[in-house]
Design a protein around this motif. Structure first.
Motif, PDB file in Angstrom:
ATOM      1  N   LEU A  84       1.337  -0.811  -1.899  1.00  0.00           N
ATOM      2  CA  LEU A  84       2.211  -1.854  -2.459  1.00  0.00           C
ATOM      3  C   LEU A  84       3.055  -1.277  -3.593  1.00  0.00           C
ATOM      4  CD1 LEU A  84       0.133  -5.167  -2.620  1.00  0.00           C
ATOM      5  CD2 LEU A  84       2.341  -4.814  -1.528  1.00  0.00           C
ATOM      6  N   ILE A  85       2.395  -0.470  -4.442  1.00  0.00           N
ATOM      7  CA  ILE A  85       3.140   0.176  -5.536  1.00  0.00           C
ATOM      8  C   ILE A  85       4.219   1.080  -4.942  1.00  0.00           C
ATOM      9  CG2 ILE A  85       2.944   1.879  -7.407  1.00  0.00           C
ATOM     10  CD1 ILE A  85       0.104   0.662  -7.888  1.00  0.00           C
ATOM     11  N   CYS A 116       6.251   2.271   9.270  1.00  0.00           N
ATOM     12  CA  CYS A 116       6.147   3.453   8.407  1.00  0.00           C
ATOM     13  C   CYS A 116       4.999   3.281   7.402  1.00  0.00           C
ATOM     14  CB  CYS A 116       7.474   3.665   7.690  1.00  0.00           C
ATOM     15  SG  CYS A 116       7.486   5.108   6.633  1.00  0.00           S
ATOM     16  N   PHE A 117       4.865   2.083   6.839  1.00  0.00           N
ATOM     17  CA  PHE A 117       3.807   1.856   5.834  1.00  0.00           C
ATOM     18  C   PHE A 117       2.457   1.581   6.500  1.00  0.00           C
ATOM     19  CE2 PHE A 117       7.590   1.469   3.326  1.00  0.00           C
ATOM     20  CZ  PHE A 117       7.218   2.078   2.141  1.00  0.00           C
ATOM     21  N   GLY A 142      -2.787  -1.458   5.328  1.00  0.00           N
ATOM     22  CA  GLY A 142      -1.363  -1.140   5.263  1.00  0.00           C
ATOM     23  C   GLY A 142      -0.471  -2.301   5.684  1.00  0.00           C
ATOM     24  N   LEU A 143      -1.097  -3.375   6.211  1.00  0.00           N
ATOM     25  CA  LEU A 143      -0.285  -4.483   6.750  1.00  0.00           C
ATOM     26  C   LEU A 143       0.493  -5.232   5.665  1.00  0.00           C
ATOM     27  CD1 LEU A 143      -2.255  -6.262   9.614  1.00  0.00           C
ATOM     28  CD2 LEU A 143      -0.184  -4.889   9.740  1.00  0.00           C
ATOM     29  N   LEU A 144      -0.190  -5.531   4.551  1.00  0.00           N
ATOM     30  CA  LEU A 144       0.477  -6.309   3.501  1.00  0.00           C
ATOM     31  C   LEU A 144       1.668  -5.536   2.923  1.00  0.00           C
ATOM     32  CD1 LEU A 144       0.494  -8.894   1.769  1.00  0.00           C
ATOM     33  CD2 LEU A 144      -1.047  -7.732   0.185  1.00  0.00           C
ATOM     34  N   PRO A 145       1.475  -4.257   2.537  1.00  0.00           N
ATOM     35  CA  PRO A 145       2.645  -3.493   2.081  1.00  0.00           C
ATOM     36  C   PRO A 145       3.719  -3.400   3.167  1.00  0.00           C
ATOM     37  CG  PRO A 145       0.620  -2.303   1.590  1.00  0.00           C
ATOM     38  CD  PRO A 145       0.240  -3.457   2.441  1.00  0.00           C
ATOM     39  N   ALA A 146       3.288  -3.240   4.416  1.00  0.00           N
ATOM     40  CA  ALA A 146       4.261  -3.115   5.515  1.00  0.00           C
ATOM     41  C   ALA A 146       5.069  -4.396   5.654  1.00  0.00           C
ATOM     42  CB  ALA A 146       3.526  -2.816   6.817  1.00  0.00           C
ATOM     43  N   TRP A 147       4.373  -5.524   5.551  1.00  0.00           N
ATOM     44  CA  TRP A 147       5.048  -6.825   5.670  1.00  0.00           C
ATOM     45  C   TRP A 147       6.060  -6.997   4.549  1.00  0.00           C
ATOM     46  CZ3 TRP A 147       4.256 -11.299   2.444  1.00  0.00           C
ATOM     47  CH2 TRP A 147       4.847 -12.467   2.934  1.00  0.00           C
ATOM     48  N   ARG A 148       5.645  -6.588   3.342  1.00  0.00           N
ATOM     49  CA  ARG A 148       6.525  -6.709   2.187  1.00  0.00           C
ATOM     50  C   ARG A 148       7.754  -5.808   2.359  1.00  0.00           C
ATOM     51  NH1 ARG A 148       5.987  -8.264  -3.547  1.00  0.00           N
ATOM     52  NH2 ARG A 148       7.703  -7.175  -4.516  1.00  0.00           N
ATOM     53  N   ALA A 149       7.515  -4.602   2.858  1.00  0.00           N
ATOM     54  CA  ALA A 149       8.635  -3.666   3.059  1.00  0.00           C
ATOM     55  C   ALA A 149       9.598  -4.206   4.115  1.00  0.00           C
ATOM     56  CB  ALA A 149       8.101  -2.302   3.476  1.00  0.00           C
TER      57      ALA A 149
END
Lengths: 409, 229
Positions: A287-288, A313-314, A390-397
């Motif tokens: 996330l960071i 990618c994330f 990695g899903l939450l960061p990926a979703w945010r990205a």
């Protein structure tokens, strides 16, 4: 290689001299969890496997039992031995008795075995610590090691066996005297329950003591290697009458095995929390990374990357961390298992408790038995959880609009 | 008849601000032919970057139409083929060296081969960085980074190049070099260039100059006195 896999790898392992702290710490967190899981499940599996071997070696893989007694057991033995997959069957008689030595009574189970056929189904010889099974006759017994220790008997001593028939006989004003027998052997399975409560004698002696005449309580059955115990029991049941049933050793010890299994499952899931905590750390780091790389994500959009590819990618970074952490954890886990005895004995020697450890656990070495299913479960769960991390960061990205990300300038 | 590389008609864009909307672009008409260049100047906050993002298909207009090479398709897949972009802050990927950064445009377009690697190397040579291909962005100066970004923008042989204040973070010497490089390469490859800049001197180097004022584009003719932006 798709660009999002390439970039995920490059972000985890940047070119040049930059040390990938984030990757190393994330991988190490996952690896630590996997290592602990592998070591714990293997040691628990070792105890479980030891108990399984002990049961199978003392009672065969299948037991044939009747609610009362099996009449004409030689016919039943012949019937059972004709079943495909059955190697041999051996009769037994089994009940609790009172054993007395020098005025001290104990109440073990006395198992009458057929010396002529028992070795075809069980490997009692393996567990003899003093004396020999060959010395067993109708005037002698083999005693469990812990029971012998508590009574203070050893090979050559004479003990008295009081049959449950004494009470029945007294009701008819008949006298049934205790039977004096010699101890010809001490047996030790390494299982507290068996070693404190088991005495072996010949089938004929047990039939006398229980008033069975020529009947028996059941049969121990050995199956061909590779044949599943439940399948073997099912095949035997198909040829037996309704009042005589076959049970696999797992059926016979189902309560004990359920407790063992529950214990193992609880420990597995409690230790799996380490992997989950490591996964949270992966989520937090990614996330960071998404926030730090907002403008780069905008650039990728400007270069023609779709939101789904940016998300991949994330997500793939979580997957790589999971795969790498699992591989390193497996290596560390099996490495730790290889030196487990040195570590345990080192601790025991340092605390001057080596003998206590051996006496308490009945193992000169810490057992370990790694089951494929445990390893597969650990691998699959760890990789799935790391990928989910990695899903939450990926979703945010993926939600970042290129124009907004670029405006971040 | 060849369609213009870029054509925009009646493009409008507004943003909410409290309980009202601020109209940033009020009907933009612009056509840029292949091999030509235009510059857009304007005061800070006049909407230059908003217009560039709309022209790049990164944002949707409230009204109006946008065509690339006569087609209304301005989605991500077509963007990778048709469009190159250069930004004020370079936006190089820090984990990749200069050569890999240039190749990234082709990777996103759909895979690379020996020909793409050779082209990336050639582009780096043309922007004067043939010896710096294996250097990370942190090992390059600002001017060198922007030249890598120019090479990346040209990697897929785009028909349209959008440059958003490409000299904003550079000293005068590096800025001159980057502008000359952009104009030269676009002329050479027949790529249409839209240059957003504050610098009147750089704007004058393009074929046509526009001033964005009050949400509308005004063409500045050479005979007119210099416009301060």
């Amino acid at each position: 290689m798709p660009w999002f896999i390439y970039l995920a790898l490059k972000q985890l392992f940047p070119s040049g001299k930059r040390f990938p702290f984030f990757t190393v710490i994330s991988v190490f967190g996952v690896a630590l969890g996997v290592m602990v899981l592998i070591v714990t499940t293997s040691v628990m599996g070792g105890f479980h496997y030891g108990i399984e071997q002990m049961i199978v070696n003392s009672q065969g893989q299948v037991q044939v039992k009747s609610a009362t007694q099996i009449v004409d057991y030689p016919a039943v033995v012949r019937q059972v031995e004709k079943v495909p997959g059955v190697v041999a069957a051996s009769p037994y008689a089994y009940s609790s008795v009172m054993v007395q030595y020098q005025g001290r009574p104990v109440y073990p189970f006395l198992t009458g075995i057929d010396p002529g056929s028992i070795e075809k189904v069980a490997n009692l010889r393996k567990y003899m610590v003093i004396g020999s099974i060959d010395d067993l006759d109708d005037d002698s017994v083999i005693v469990g090691s812990a029971l012998a220790e508590s009574l203070g008997v050893t090979v050559g001593d004479t003990i008295e066996i009081y049959s449950p028939l004494i009470i029945q006989k007294l009701e008819h004003d008949e006298l049934f005297l205790p039977r004096s027998v010699h101890v010809v052997g001490i047996i030790e399975f390494g299982h507290q329950q068996l070693d404190t409560s088991n005495v072996y004698c010949t089938l004929r002696l047990a039939q006398d003591l229980y008033g069975l005449q020529s009947n028996v309580h059941g049969l121990y059955v050995r199956l061909q290697d590779g044949l599943n115990e439940d399948e073997g029991a099912k095949r035997i049941n198909a040829v037996l009458p309704e009042n005589i049933r076959a049970y696999s050793w797992e059926d016979s010890w189902s309560d004990f095995l359920w407790v063992l299994g529950l214990e193992k499952s609880m420990i597995f899931f409690m230790l799996f929390i380490i992997v989950i905590v490591a996964a949270f750390s992966v989520t937090s780091s990614l996330l960071i990374s998404v926030i730090r790389k907002t403008r780069e994500i905008g650039l990728l959009g400007a270069l023609g990357a779709s939101p789904r590819q940016v998300a991949a990618c994330f997500c793939i970074q979580g997957l790589f961390i999971g795969v790498l952490g699992t591989a390193v954890g497996l290596g560390l886990g099996f490495g730790a298992l290889a030196i487990r005895n040195d570590v345990v004995m080192g601790i025991a020697r340092a605390t001057e408790r080596a003998e206590v450890l051996q006496r308490f656990y009945q193992f000169s070495q810490l057992p370990a038995h790694t089951s494929e299913s445990d390893v597969v479960l650990t691998i699959v769960l760890t990789i799935v959880v790391s990928t989910l991390a990695g899903l939450l960061p990926a979703w945010r990205a993926a939600r970042l609009k290129p124009v907004e990300a670029l405006r971040n300038e | 008849m060849n369609e213009p590389a870029l054509s925009a008609h009646g493009v409008r864009k507004s943003y909410p601000s409290g309980d009202r909307r601020i109209e940033v672009l009020r009907g933009i008409d612009l056509a840029v032919e292949a091999g030509t260049s235009v510059s857009i100047r304007g005061e800070s906050g006049s909407g230059k970057s908003t217009l560039l993002h709309l022209l790049a298909g990164l944002d949707a207009p409230d009204a109006g139409t946008l065509h690339w090479g006569g087609s209304p398709d301005t989605g991500p897949a077509r963007r990778a083929d048709f469009l190159g972009m250069v930004f004020q802050s370079f936006y190089l990927i820090p984990e990749l060296d200069a050569h890999a950064n240039v190749l990234m445009a082709r990777r996103i377009q759909g895979g690379i081969g020996p020909a793409a690697r050779a082209r990336a190397k050639d582009l780096l040579a043309r922007v004067g960085l043939s010896e710096r291909g294996h250097h990370l962005p942190t090992q390059l100066s600002g001017g060198e980074r922007q030249r890598v970004a120019v090479a990346r923008a040209l990697m897929n042989s785009p028909r349209l190049l959008l440059a958003d204040e490409p000299t904003g973070n550079l000293d005068e010497g590096s800025g001159d070099a980057v502008i000359d490089l952009l104009l030269g390469l676009c002329r050479e490859t027949g790529t249409a260039l839209v240059l957003v800049t504050h610098n009147a001197a750089y704007a004058r180097k393009t074929g046509r100059q526009f001033l964005l004022r009050e949400g509308q584009l005004h063409e500045v003719l050479d005979s007119q006195p210099p416009v301060t932006g």
